[in-house]
Design a protein around this motif. Structure first.
Motif, PDB file in Angstrom:
ATOM      1  N   ILE A  16      -2.161  -1.105  -3.815  1.00 51.43           N
ATOM      2  CA  ILE A  16      -3.259  -0.216  -3.443  1.00 51.43           C
ATOM      3  C   ILE A  16      -2.721   1.197  -3.292  1.00 51.43           C
ATOM      4  CG2 ILE A  16      -5.087   0.268  -1.761  1.00 51.43           C
ATOM      5  CD1 ILE A  16      -5.427  -2.426  -3.149  1.00 51.43           C
ATOM      6  N   PHE A  17      -3.377   2.145  -3.934  1.00 57.31           N
ATOM      7  CA  PHE A  17      -3.091   3.552  -3.717  1.00 57.31           C
ATOM      8  C   PHE A  17      -4.048   4.093  -2.656  1.00 57.31           C
ATOM      9  CE2 PHE A  17      -2.019   3.822  -8.510  1.00 57.31           C
ATOM     10  CZ  PHE A  17      -0.703   3.458  -8.285  1.00 57.31           C
ATOM     11  N   CYS A  18      -3.521   4.854  -1.710  1.00 60.43           N
ATOM     12  CA  CYS A  18      -4.362   5.629  -0.787  1.00 60.43           C
ATOM     13  C   CYS A  18      -4.101   7.096  -1.081  1.00 60.43           C
ATOM     14  CB  CYS A  18      -4.028   5.316   0.667  1.00 60.43           C
ATOM     15  SG  CYS A  18      -4.831   6.456   1.840  1.00 60.43           S
ATOM     16  N   LEU A  19      -5.105   7.771  -1.625  1.00 63.86           N
ATOM     17  CA  LEU A  19      -4.995   9.198  -1.918  1.00 63.86           C
ATOM     18  C   LEU A  19      -5.520   9.940  -0.696  1.00 63.86           C
ATOM     19  CD1 LEU A  19      -6.347   9.137  -5.587  1.00 63.86           C
ATOM     20  CD2 LEU A  19      -4.177   8.326  -4.661  1.00 63.86           C
ATOM     21  N   LEU A  20      -4.623  10.604   0.012  1.00 63.17           N
ATOM     22  CA  LEU A  20      -4.943  11.169   1.319  1.00 63.17           C
ATOM     23  C   LEU A  20      -4.746  12.677   1.304  1.00 63.17           C
ATOM     24  CD1 LEU A  20      -5.685  10.194   4.274  1.00 63.17           C
ATOM     25  CD2 LEU A  20      -3.231  10.440   4.761  1.00 63.17           C
ATOM     26  N   ASN A  21      -5.799  13.411   1.660  1.00 64.89           N
ATOM     27  CA  ASN A  21      -5.666  14.860   1.768  1.00 64.89           C
ATOM     28  C   ASN A  21      -4.657  15.231   2.848  1.00 64.89           C
ATOM     29  OD1 ASN A  21      -7.610  15.213  -0.200  1.00 64.89           O
ATOM     30  ND2 ASN A  21      -8.848  16.616   1.006  1.00 64.89           N
ATOM     31  N   ILE A  52       0.837  -1.187   0.000  1.00 70.04           N
ATOM     32  CA  ILE A  52       0.000   0.000   0.000  1.00 70.04           C
ATOM     33  C   ILE A  52       0.877   1.244   0.000  1.00 70.04           C
ATOM     34  CG2 ILE A  52      -0.244  -0.086   2.517  1.00 70.04           C
ATOM     35  CD1 ILE A  52      -3.016   1.192   2.113  1.00 70.04           C
ATOM     36  N   ALA A  53       0.506   2.212  -0.823  1.00 71.69           N
ATOM     37  CA  ALA A  53       1.208   3.488  -0.893  1.00 71.69           C
ATOM     38  C   ALA A  53       0.248   4.600  -0.527  1.00 71.69           C
ATOM     39  CB  ALA A  53       1.774   3.712  -2.295  1.00 71.69           C
ATOM     40  N   ILE A  54       0.594   5.385   0.484  1.00 66.86           N
ATOM     41  CA  ILE A  54      -0.179   6.570   0.865  1.00 66.86           C
ATOM     42  C   ILE A  54       0.431   7.761   0.149  1.00 66.86           C
ATOM     43  CG2 ILE A  54      -0.871   8.066   2.771  1.00 66.86           C
ATOM     44  CD1 ILE A  54      -0.553   5.568   4.583  1.00 66.86           C
ATOM     45  N   VAL A  55      -0.368   8.423  -0.678  1.00 66.69           N
ATOM     46  CA  VAL A  55       0.136   9.538  -1.483  1.00 66.69           C
ATOM     47  C   VAL A  55      -0.638  10.793  -1.096  1.00 66.69           C
ATOM     48  CG1 VAL A  55       0.659  10.355  -3.803  1.00 66.69           C
ATOM     49  CG2 VAL A  55       0.601   7.889  -3.334  1.00 66.69           C
ATOM     50  N   ILE A  56       0.079  11.768  -0.568  1.00 65.25           N
ATOM     51  CA  ILE A  56      -0.519  13.022  -0.098  1.00 65.25           C
ATOM     52  C   ILE A  56      -0.198  14.122  -1.104  1.00 65.25           C
ATOM     53  CG2 ILE A  56      -0.544  14.727   1.760  1.00 65.25           C
ATOM     54  CD1 ILE A  56       0.458  12.432   3.619  1.00 65.25           C
ATOM     55  N   LEU A  57      -1.214  14.692  -1.704  1.00 66.19           N
ATOM     56  CA  LEU A  57      -1.021  15.777  -2.659  1.00 66.19           C
ATOM     57  C   LEU A  57      -0.872  17.091  -1.900  1.00 66.19           C
ATOM     58  CD1 LEU A  57      -0.955  16.098  -5.794  1.00 66.19           C
ATOM     59  CD2 LEU A  57      -3.346  16.816  -5.639  1.00 66.19           C
ATOM     60  N   ASN A  58       0.156  17.849  -2.258  1.00 68.65           N
ATOM     61  CA  ASN A  58       0.467  19.078  -1.539  1.00 68.65           C
ATOM     62  C   ASN A  58       0.629  20.248  -2.492  1.00 68.65           C
ATOM     63  OD1 ASN A  58       1.636  20.742   0.775  1.00 68.65           O
ATOM     64  ND2 ASN A  58       3.373  20.728  -0.641  1.00 68.65           N
ATOM     65  N   TRP A  94     -20.054   6.250  -4.345  1.00 74.06           N
ATOM     66  CA  TRP A  94     -18.792   6.961  -4.525  1.00 74.06           C
ATOM     67  C   TRP A  94     -18.082   7.160  -3.200  1.00 74.06           C
ATOM     68  CZ3 TRP A  94     -18.312  11.724  -2.081  1.00 74.06           C
ATOM     69  CH2 TRP A  94     -19.492  12.425  -1.793  1.00 74.06           C
ATOM     70  N   ALA A  95     -16.764   7.183  -3.283  1.00 74.97           N
ATOM     71  CA  ALA A  95     -15.907   7.379  -2.121  1.00 74.97           C
ATOM     72  C   ALA A  95     -15.294   8.769  -2.191  1.00 74.97           C
ATOM     73  CB  ALA A  95     -14.809   6.319  -2.091  1.00 74.97           C
ATOM     74  N   SER A  96     -15.121   9.384  -1.041  1.00 76.19           N
ATOM     75  CA  SER A  96     -14.580  10.738  -0.988  1.00 76.19           C
ATOM     76  C   SER A  96     -13.118  10.770  -1.388  1.00 76.19           C
ATOM     77  CB  SER A  96     -14.721  11.304   0.430  1.00 76.19           C
ATOM     78  OG  SER A  96     -14.033  12.522   0.545  1.00 76.19           O
ATOM     79  N   GLY A  97     -12.768  11.776  -2.189  1.00 76.73           N
ATOM     80  CA  GLY A  97     -11.378  11.977  -2.565  1.00 76.73           C
ATOM     81  C   GLY A  97     -10.500  12.421  -1.420  1.00 76.73           C
ATOM     82  N   ALA A  98     -11.098  12.756  -0.273  1.00 82.93           N
ATOM     83  CA  ALA A  98     -10.300  13.155   0.883  1.00 82.93           C
ATOM     84  C   ALA A  98      -9.475  11.986   1.417  1.00 82.93           C
ATOM     85  CB  ALA A  98     -11.202  13.706   1.985  1.00 82.93           C
ATOM     86  N   CYS A  99     -10.029  10.787   1.344  1.00 79.90           N
ATOM     87  CA  CYS A  99      -9.316   9.571   1.751  1.00 79.90           C
ATOM     88  C   CYS A  99      -9.835   8.445   0.869  1.00 79.90           C
ATOM     89  CB  CYS A  99      -9.539   9.277   3.225  1.00 79.90           C
ATOM     90  SG  CYS A  99      -8.532   7.903   3.840  1.00 79.90           S
ATOM     91  N   PHE A 100      -9.125   8.195  -0.206  1.00 80.99           N
ATOM     92  CA  PHE A 100      -9.637   7.409  -1.327  1.00 80.99           C
ATOM     93  C   PHE A 100      -8.663   6.275  -1.632  1.00 80.99           C
ATOM     94  CE2 PHE A 100     -10.266   6.583  -5.860  1.00 80.99           C
ATOM     95  CZ  PHE A 100     -11.629   6.766  -6.069  1.00 80.99           C
ATOM     96  N   PHE A 101      -9.083   5.043  -1.379  1.00 85.77           N
ATOM     97  CA  PHE A 101      -8.260   3.868  -1.675  1.00 85.77           C
ATOM     98  C   PHE A 101      -8.714   3.258  -2.996  1.00 85.77           C
ATOM     99  CE2 PHE A 101      -7.916   4.364   2.855  1.00 85.77           C
ATOM    100  CZ  PHE A 101      -6.690   3.845   3.231  1.00 85.77           C
ATOM    101  N   ILE A 102      -7.768   2.878  -3.843  1.00 82.35           N
ATOM    102  CA  ILE A 102      -8.118   2.259  -5.117  1.00 82.35           C
ATOM    103  C   ILE A 102      -7.013   1.299  -5.537  1.00 82.35           C
ATOM    104  CG2 ILE A 102      -7.131   4.187  -6.453  1.00 82.35           C
ATOM    105  CD1 ILE A 102      -9.368   3.658  -8.556  1.00 82.35           C
ATOM    106  N   ARG A 103      -7.425   0.186  -6.124  1.00 85.12           N
ATOM    107  CA  ARG A 103      -6.438  -0.744  -6.674  1.00 85.12           C
ATOM    108  C   ARG A 103      -5.696  -0.066  -7.831  1.00 85.12           C
ATOM    109  NH1 ARG A 103      -7.326  -5.975  -4.745  1.00 85.12           N
ATOM    110  NH2 ARG A 103      -9.459  -6.363  -3.989  1.00 85.12           N
TER     111      ARG A 103
END
Length: 341
Positions: free
Chosen positions: A94-99, A17-23, A179-188
């Protein structure tokens, strides 16, 4: 009070799993919220994807958290392009897109990874999103998972329009959502790549709904996992009072409907034109003239992009019907239903 020890994280060793925080110019948010992410995500790789910031947020992360990988995008392409560009450089299952304005909690990851491990058709996951400022209430952006009505208006379990519910355990379940929130969004990763990522024309706001709908049209499932909790500030990047947000939400809602909804799309769009006009009247009564202008700009932009949207629609093999209700506006304003239950 003696603190209660937390059990160690237990995550499948085979699931990366990779947690990716956009800044973007978010040093203060990174200072405040990275500690919880680093402390409670030891089984994941953590990335900060920087959208060409002009502050010293990148220098801060490099100095304070050398274990975090920095991805430097060449421009501020918003949420959609920012993640599309960054995730090309991330290798994980798994990508975790985390605000950047989210505080995570101990053991927030294992329930989500368990869902992915046990259900191969689960493509996207969202945890319980609570309000960082009122931790006993759901957070506006995603609450307990999202749905959509026939006219493209999104709403959540735990939040309908401006009504936000207290968390009393009513949504501590694990269930299918739309739909899942883009604030904390997990996707294969494989699903993200199959869908060619986010639609960059959206820039920001509702691009995650579009992505979830496209995944749904391909037969994938989006899940809410109420046994995992995070706290979201919300509005840290663009507040709801900002006319720019009004513009993006109204325009991108029309984009999403046109691309993905089943049935005669022009009837839906005409109905939305009428409903958006009613929304403009509401802003008029509230003397929010810039928001009225934003709705007009949203429609002009939509009509300018309509040929491209129709082309994208025609490329989808099958548009599927997924409406939680005919009209959330009717339920909320006429029938007085202020909560999901």
């Amino acid at each position: 009070m003696i603190p209660i020890p937390q059990p160690p994280e237990t995550i499948s060793v085979s699931t990366r799993i990779a947690i990716v925080i956009l800044n973007w110019n978010g040093k203060q948010l990174l200072e405040q919220f990275l500690p919880s992410v680093v402390s409670h995500s030891q089984s994941a790789d953590i990335y900060v994807a920087d959208n060409a910031s002009t502050d010293d947020s990148v220098a801060f992360v490099k100095a304070k958290y050398p274990e975090i990988t920095i991805i430097q995008n060449q421009e501020n392409g918003g949420y959609a392009k920012g993640y599309n560009d960054a995730l090309k450089q991330v290798d994980a299952d798994i990508f975790c897109l985390l605000n950047s304005d989210i505080e995570v909690t101990p053991n927030w990851l294992p329930p989500i990874i368990t869902e992915f491990d046990n259900n191969s058709n689960t493509a996207i996951v969202q945890p319980k999103l609570l309000d960082y400022k009122r931790k006993d209430h759901f957070e506006y952006a995603g609450a307990a998972g999202g749905f959509i009505d026939k006219f493209g208006y999104p709403f959540c379990r735990g939040r309908i329009f401006e009504t936000v519910e207290a968390d009393t355990g009513q949504y501590s379940d694990n269930t299918d959502i739309f739909w899942a929130s883009g604030a904390c969004f997990f996707i294969r990763k494989e699903v993200f790549n199959t869908l060619n990522g986010f639609d960059e024309d959206f820039f920001a706001h509702m691009e995650e709904i579009d992505l979830c709908w496209r995944a749904f049209n391909l037969g994938y499932t989006t899940k809410y996992i109420g046994t995992s909790t995070v706290y979201h500030v919300g509005g840290a990047t663009l507040q709801s009072s900002n006319p720019r947000k009004t513009y993006l939400n109204f325009r991108n809602s029309l984009y999403t409907l046109t691309k993905n909804a089943s049935g005669p799309i022009f009837i839906l769009v005409f109905t939305r034109l009428v409903l958006d006009g009613i929304a403009a009247l509401k802003f008029l009564f509230e003397l929010k003239f810039k928001h009225i202008l934003s709705i007009l700009k949203a429609h002009f932009s939509y009509y300018a992009h309509l040929p491209q949207l129709i082309k994208q629609r025609n490329q989808i093999t099958q548009q599927k019907h997924y409406y939680k209700c005919t009209s959330i506006l009717m339920k909320y304003y006429i029938q007085g239903q202020k909560t999901h239950r």
